[in-house]
Design an enzyme around this catalytic site. Structure first.
Site, PDB file in Angstrom:
ATOM      1  N   ILE A 222       0.814  -1.224   0.000  1.00  0.00           N
ATOM      2  CA  ILE A 222       0.000   0.000   0.000  1.00  0.00           C
ATOM      3  C   ILE A 222       0.846   1.272   0.000  1.00  0.00           C
ATOM      4  CG2 ILE A 222      -1.629   1.365   1.383  1.00  0.00           C
ATOM      5  CD1 ILE A 222      -3.078  -1.265   2.001  1.00  0.00           C
ATOM      6  N   GLU A 241      10.676   5.992   8.756  1.00  0.00           N
ATOM      7  CA  GLU A 241      11.634   5.006   9.263  1.00  0.00           C
ATOM      8  C   GLU A 241      12.262   4.219   8.129  1.00  0.00           C
ATOM      9  OE1 GLU A 241       8.952   2.925  11.721  1.00  0.00           O
ATOM     10  OE2 GLU A 241       8.426   1.440  10.214  1.00  0.00           O
TER      11      GLU A 241
END
Length: 435
Positions: A222, A241
């Site tokens: 996604i 991250e």
């Protein structure tokens, strides 16, 4: 500088002789997995007992969870990948539920002490600094708190900039190797129907992203799909991250330039990447990239300093009230907390921030609804319902923040798959008394 390296250079078999029974050994993860050192360590398994192997995500073979090595090595997983998932769920390895931002605290406070740190680094520059390259995450913190550091030095490893270096003088044993860097690609075979669902989700998410937003993307299909629908946006920034190859095109076309970022403008701030050689080469000595440890990148208070922060993460299942499970399937561990809640809370506190959880409405070929009356027995709550804001499936967007249970339930049913709505409505009426 080459002379300093030579004084520390040994073979991988020689280097791992320093590892002894009862040691805690940190293993560099992601695309920086130190295969040569791990393989040499595993050859010694009969000489070792109760060696704890501390790791985050690794995606190559994990020989240390083979049956004959179980009594000699004990994996301590901080984020469970497919290569150790079976061992964790059979009780042959351990899992620690912990936010990615707080793993460095475990290491620094010696709740997770490190005796030996196994790294995979770039060669030293003229000043003696080796880059942690593709995976800083908690490796830099581990190296700063380890008694012994053993490093694979690989000329194919890119020199990625930022707070992302260790001096060769800090390394006790250097093992020179010359081999390709492990590459990561999504191996999931996606059907045409699934692809259409992902694209619809991508369109919904892109509609929430304004020009000048700063983005965080978790791992998975996604987040990668969303990037395809951002080509008409302007002045986007990145504080995430991790990322993968699909980000590069948006950087090269100028969609991502970081000019409107309120924290470290102009920089792609990250902690690790999962991708291919194309991306590795692009990142080498590229000043747009700023890699830092997760104690900085994932700190919710740091994240919140980015105005218009948009976090995009996924889930395995979400109940009708907004409880989000992303790390387990019932009692079975699947992955880990990672940075989901770090970034949700950071985005929540950002000026005009948007925390997003997105997933396809069904699983297992459409036979299971991911929106459920309640989470599976034993499932962990990765993100609480009080933290839930935007929940997105291919059927739309549910904005749960500040909504009552009754309002939440109705919104969640509206974005569930139509074939499961009758059952969800029945439960909502009979059990939750939603009318």
């Amino acid at each position: 500088m080459k002379s300093i390296v030579k004084t520390k250079t040994v073979t991988s078999d020689e280097a791992v002789k320093i590892i002894k029974s009862d040691d805690n050994v940190f293993i560099h993860g992601n695309c920086s997995f130190p295969s040569a050192l791990v393989n040499s360590m595993c050859k010694r398994y009969n000489e070792l007992d109760n060696v704890k192997l501390i790791q985050l995500l690794t995606f190559l073979d994990a020989p240390y969870v083979q049956e004959e090595m179980i009594d000699h090595f004990r994996v301590v997983s901080l984020f469970t990948g497919g290569n150790v998932r079976k061992a964790v769920n059979e009780g042959k390895a351990d899992f620690i539920p912990v936010f990615l931002s707080e793993i460095p605290i475990l290491i620094e406070k010696k709740k997770l002490p490190i005796d030996v740190c196994l790294l995979h680094l770039s060669p030293p520059d003229e000043h003696g600094f080796c880059s942690f390259a593709l995976s800083n995450d908690c490796a830099k913190t581990a190296s700063e708190n380890a008694k012994i550091i053993i490093a694979q030095i690989n000329p194919n490893m890119p020199r990625v900039l930022g707070d992302n270096f260790i001096n060769i003088n800090r390394i006790d044993y250097a093992v020179e190797i010359d081999e390709p860097i492990p590459e990561f690609t999504h191996s999931k075979n996606i059907s045409k129907e699934e692809s259409e669902c992902y694209e619809q989700i991508g369109k919904h998410i892109s509609g929430l992203i304004q020009d000048g937003s700063t983005l965080q993307m978790g791992i998975g299909v996604i987040p990668d799909t969303v990037l395809k629908f951002l080509t008409d946006k302007k002045d986007l920034g990145i504080h995430t991250e991790m990322f993968s190859d699909n980000l590069i095109n948006l950087i090269e076309t100028g969609v991502i330039n970081g000019e409107k970022k309120t924290l470290l403008p102009g920089k792609v701030v990250s902690s690790f990447m999962l991708g291919t050689k194309m991306c590795f080469d692009y990142m080498n000595n590229n000043p747009i990239f700023e890699f830092r440890p997760t104690k900085f990148v994932n700190d919710p208070f740091i994240v919140s300093r980015n105005d218009n922060m948009v976090s995009i993460n996924s889930a395995l299942e979400v109940d009708l009230t907004g409880q989000i499970c992303a790390d387990s399937i019932g009692v079975k561990n699947y992955s880990g907390f990672g940075g989901q809640l770090d970034f949700i809370r950071g985005a929540t506190r950002s000026v005009n921030g948007k925390p997003i959880i997105a997933f396809t409405s069904t699983a297992k070929g459409g036979t299971l609804s991911r929106i459920t009356p309640f989470l599976k027995q034993g499932a962990g709550v990765t993100t609480t319902r009080a933290d839930a804001h935007f929940i997105i499936t291919e059927y739309g967007i549910a904005d749960l923040f500040g909504k009552s249970i009754r309002e939440r339930v109705k919104s969640m049913i509206n974005i569930s798959h139509p074939k499961f709505r009758d059952g969800l409505e029945r439960y909502a009426f009979e059990v939750l008394k939603v009318r």
